[in-house]
Design an enzyme around this catalytic site. Structure first.
Site, PDB file in Angstrom:
ATOM      1  CD  GLU A  79      23.558  28.524 -72.085  1.00 17.86           C
ATOM      2  OE1 GLU A  79      24.107  29.058 -71.113  1.00 17.86           O
ATOM      3  OE2 GLU A  79      24.017  28.459 -73.236  1.00 17.86           O
ATOM      4  CE  LYS A 133      10.966  36.628 -86.964  1.00 18.63           C
ATOM      5  NZ  LYS A 133      11.322  36.129 -88.080  1.00 18.63           N
ATOM      6  CG  ASP A 135      11.663  32.914 -86.752  1.00 20.43           C
ATOM      7  OD1 ASP A 135      12.688  32.949 -86.320  1.00 20.43           O
ATOM      8  OD2 ASP A 135      11.150  33.758 -87.569  1.00 20.43           O
ATOM      9  CG  HIS A 148      24.853  29.096 -62.411  1.00 20.54           C
ATOM     10  ND1 HIS A 148      24.914  29.412 -63.474  1.00 20.54           N
ATOM     11  CD2 HIS A 148      23.529  29.483 -62.081  1.00 20.54           C
ATOM     12  CE1 HIS A 148      23.812  29.862 -64.171  1.00 20.54           C
ATOM     13  NE2 HIS A 148      23.017  30.196 -63.254  1.00 20.54           N
TER      14      HIS A 148
END
Lengths: 403, 403, 403, 403
Positions: free
Chosen positions: C97, C226, C301, C396
């Protein structure tokens, strides 16, 4: 009376000061008349209360002008098999919502015929959580560490303010420079927010002095009082209660005109999946209706309907039918203090055999909590049954109001 | 009377059937006497109600045994500058919690002296969301598409059941095989749950017939009624109201003995950060207290305190002081139907000038919603001020109950 | 190779079985070729990995066909003043990104110039919560009581399975017939889910045997692993970390082209009020970006980004500027196990001086947690600053991708 | 190279400026060498990437020092029956968590043998929500009204910034003086956050000019991007996808060694009741694992795992077995932009037949979303099955890492 009204009108006399110079009923009458004059509304029935208000104007309601009368119906008998409540009760429900008492009544019938609701109190502790400002996260950690390391001093400070309450836990939660200390108490037969607030003020002073923490607010919303909050589901608050009942297919069919599988499906699609997708903290059908009905009848704080009703209803399919349960993680409830001493409210508590303090202390409030848990179960059962039989709209049409 | 009790005792006569053979007051008296006999409790004051119950036993409360009396105090005058409510009001609060009326009164004083609370209704729509079962996700999508494509037929079905309500939206939410259709209505002066439920039943039948969807429950908890739920914050439910007031430093100091920066800090650390960390859906101090007090006084459904109180309180520091606002995304409120027709409740509505239907329809309910929003603002202001001044515990010690 | 493809094609040979008859790199090559044949896609670059995969095919990834390469940039130096991490670090961020590394870098610069981020670990404990089915609520209460009363036996069962982990808590939560037992462990340098799962299986067997509880699932989602969950905010999970820094007005102006009041306002309106109204459990700007960047770089993870990023960002206005803090209640992180042993991932951990187990055990993971907390602070600061200066869109446009 | 290191060391040259005077690979090498020197860590493997980085250093990652390599395994073939994806696929999963690919593979096998997963896209719209400050609630209402009344002007402003995106909705949410405007776009094959941010900046300027609203932040967290939030469940964000499959008892038994009733029970007690009581926004077993695996492999933004994984898993018991579904209300996903252009990531997209823009525009992203939904279904099925068979711990023991 005219003299008073004139002085009120001119501002010479304050509305709240009437009780200082008049007996309660007269003070209330003068105030009501003044308000009638100011607004043009007639408040005659509001003024025709029949309860004694000597204590009420001091402890329950400032600027009193009368009383509102809320119809009370009974549902039952409801068979309860708890550790504190073992027997049958009629449940008083103060309500203006047509069909509610009838609905709970049907649930009571099913439960009682099934042998009663098993009920257990899972936890018991009322909380208050002051919030402190720390200088930085290091200081915040230091404050939390101090609290963890000085449990005895905190208990001593808290219990110096109360002859009944016992401090049972002190949990710290740090968020940046905000240090929340969630103090938990055994409040015996009182709902206990008042007792707990006073004790927490003392503890807060101690912490502030010892650590240099700056007390920002005696309640930091980590309590969490009168707001829906996951912390109350996760840690419990007030009395945490679970009630359950096994129903056979035959009984389901007879009372609810539906079957086990349909009851289970309605619960899953509505109470579990629907609430999940709605971002809800309440996984039940209408626990709030029963909680509100009992709370208003029995002099509980009706703002506590918010967390008191955050129930989870579960339906397990069993070999011969279903086992339906409700769990109320956060039921703030008491039999002394608050509105429990008012005449009509005390009568409703008497109806349940729990007016005033119990022997041993705490046993009345716990008995009341168990009965309430079973009553919520009755309400849930009945509405699930009605939905399952797609009778909801029809019931509303027959008993409803604002067609 | 003895005959009745004997027949009730034997089960020959059902408790709920008394009104079929006796006038309301006698039926209630017989039932109360029976319950007194069964429980040994005296319910004399409960039976000494003074309201007319001819309609109540039919529309508000089954199995009635009397009425509970809740003290009503007034706070005010409160200056409101809304689109429907423009003027000053005394706010009736039914409560048994000492210090509440006094607290709200202090907030009213601050607001009124500041020139009044600006109030706006942001949205207005009562909802009901049936849940359907689809065969699979393809079918679920098909059902949702059908609803999206047949707005006119849905409106026609809904509005065939009501002369007042208007269907304004139908949103579909699919979760696996569960299809929720959230129907939204303009219910004018009614809170409207009843009207909406009946109309939704008709719509549900239409959808089921047209699509093969199986109706599981007329309410699928996506409404969301009487449970705290983010969907109500996100989409609004009932009347969505915001109220705000600008307070100068001088006024803050005079009324609350604190200052702008401290008010803002208390709000941030308690109402925003505390609630955030607690996993709460309520970002306020005690909106539920005010909502409950007004709802019980004015014949609203007290179970709606749950979502009605899910307020967000904000405090902006401004050049000369603060701008404090409360936003109530989900206030279910009405001036007709429910408990609004009972004598004492109607008097409380009259006190606010909103009893019965307004002209044009909806204007009474909206006026009531605006006043309620301003009253919640008064309550929030006062408690924030008290916390800021660390006066909470002291106030409770002076006015409290269960010491 | 053709032989293998033929046998794979015919189903004689299973795709996952290739490692049984071929060395890792060959097995992966054959599998990749087969997949290329099946799909027509060229996977050449995926196959041109340069890490050793001998262990990976056994411990990290079944059916391996190659490796994806994610660019790693560094932000820093970042000055950290923790209890485990005291010094300056370059933060490795794996990301695709545009603008992210640059943004974090700017935050690091501000923090380092301000003297570094103070960081503290508030709690430390990895959890797993099996769910059991009880017969009824009485049984459920009995199971919970048994767990509360047999802490030593539970510890013994748990710790028989691991030489590293220590069971530190066992909390029971009953919901109807569902009994959740949330087991918490000190997992030292490991993130620990694996260790904890194995130990929990043993404890679950013990509870089932002793109480007649029926184990339904070794994870009952009360862990909560999660998934975003308030229980992790309320009780913490993994490492709970807070990091903060004081910035002067001069520094804010120089680095972020804005001022203290604006930073505070952006945080209040966006991170607190915006998230509140959205029904969010994350009260931050973009913690997930930094967590994801570090996690992928360092072999954590990446599914743990979900709870690892549930941060609360706070901005206090201080006399001379602001104190900005982030709190990560639930950061699952480790320096051994999982993906930490892969070549590139281990190099990223080395960059932070935390590869492998620390001395004493746990010190590497805690150091890593402190650095991560400070890095998230850098990210939050920078985005808040950019928003404050209304530079987001411009940034951006300059660095972005899919115009 | 030494010269560069010296200039970097002295601060003459900024780390991020290397690309201005060196080709990408050299700039990265110099930077890596400098970091190695500063930290003493060897980063050789990190530097041995094999992807082309000419675009990456400009569009994907500033201050690049190399690339991390994440093993990619495949699960499948997976049969999908969607509106965009109809066929069989191998799913690439980048992961370091042992057992994950094997687990998903087992789920794929069950689905494929059952005839494939039905998949539907329920909604499609990427959002950005600027927050504005109003003077008071009256002004706030005025701003919201202006937005509601000027849809065409807002569309024109938004679409002037993009040749691909279409503004499809603009929802206003007022909270006190905070006005959030949630802008929704059809972003075709792009995930679209960048496009949407740029368009929103233009719209924000228009609103500010027209209404006097003060723009506080281009993102007000009502979007909600990279934070778990109920608004995304309620309104959807990105692609909203549902996938489901019917499994017979025989198939359940053969693949999962369990039965329909047990699968349903595990889902209810764990994914529904457990998550409910935990205050979770995720009602699934481990959707995040699959989302993270696919996102990293395919160049998606891994911070989007947060909302992308907020799935609800449902299990309906049917006459012959179960119907299992997952619903992903908020899946941000695209096939152009972001990391999709990197060599290895593009290969993973090619494996799915969705690299680059589709014909018609949007069809690739939607196909990718459908396949992802089906893959999550495979993962959920497999873990539910493993839990049902109490195989979880054993699987971890065999394949796990940090014993």
């Amino acid at each position: 009376m005219e003299t008073y009204r004139g002085r009120l009108k001119s501002g010479q006399l304050k509305l709240y000061a009437l009780e200082q110079s008049l007996p309660p009923d007269e003070a209330v009458a003068v105030r009501r008349a003044f308000i009638e004059g100011e607004t043009g509304a007639s408040l005659a029935t509001l003024g025709s209360y029949t309860i004694g208000i000597g204590q009420a104007v001091k402890k329950n309601c400032e600027n009193m002008i009368g009383a509102v009368q809320v119809p009370v119906g009974v549902a039952g008998p409801l068979r309860v098999r708890g550790e504190y409540a073992d027997g049958e009760w009629y449940i008083p429900l103060a309500t203006t919502e047509g069909a509610l008492v009838a609905s709970v009544n049907r649930g009571c019938s099913a439960i009682t015929r099934a042998g009663g609701a098993g009920v257990r109190i899972l936890r018991d502790g009322m909380t208050r959580a002051p919030v402190f400002a720390a200088r930085d996260v290091e200081h915040a950690k230091g404050i939390a560490d101090w609290v963890d390391g000085h449990r005895d001093a905190i208990i001593a400070a808290a219990e110096a303010t109360t002859s009944h309450g016992r401090l049972t836990d002190a949990v710290t939660i740090v968020t940046g420079t905000n240090v929340f200390v969630r103090l938990e108490f055994d409040t015996k037969d009182a709902m206990g927010m008042n007792m707990v607030t006073i004790a927490s003020a003392k503890v807060a002073d101690l912490i502030a002095e010892a650590t240099g923490a700056r007390l920002v607010a005696l309640s930091g919303n980590m309590c969490t009082d009168k707001k829906p909050a996951a912390i109350n589901l996760v840690r419990g608050r007030g009395r945490s209660v679970a009630a359950g009942v096994a129903l056979s297919e035959a009984l389901i069919h007879e009372v609810f005109k539906t079957d086990a599988a349909t009851l289970a499906e309605v619960n899953m699609r509505k109470n579990l999946i629907g609430s999940a997708r709605a971002g809800s903290l309440g996984f039940n059908a209408h626990a709030a209706n029963i909680i509100a009905g009992i709370f208003i009848a029995c002099g509980q704080d009706p703002a506590h309907v918010v967390e008191g009703s955050s129930a989870i209803t579960t339906v397990d399919v069993t070999p011969g039918g279903v086992y339906v349960a409700v769990t109320l993680p956060s039921l703030p409830i008491g039999t002394v203090g608050g509105g429990t001493g008012l005449d009509t409210q005390r009568e409703c508590l008497s109806l349940l055999g729990v007016a005033g303090g119990g022997t041993p202390p705490g046993s009345h409030a716990r008995k009341f909590a168990e009965i309430t848990g079973a009553a919520v179960l009755a309400g849930e059962l009945s509405l699930l049954g009605a939905l399952a039989a797609q009778h909801l709209a029809r019931a509303h049409q027959a008993l409803g109001r604002n067609k």
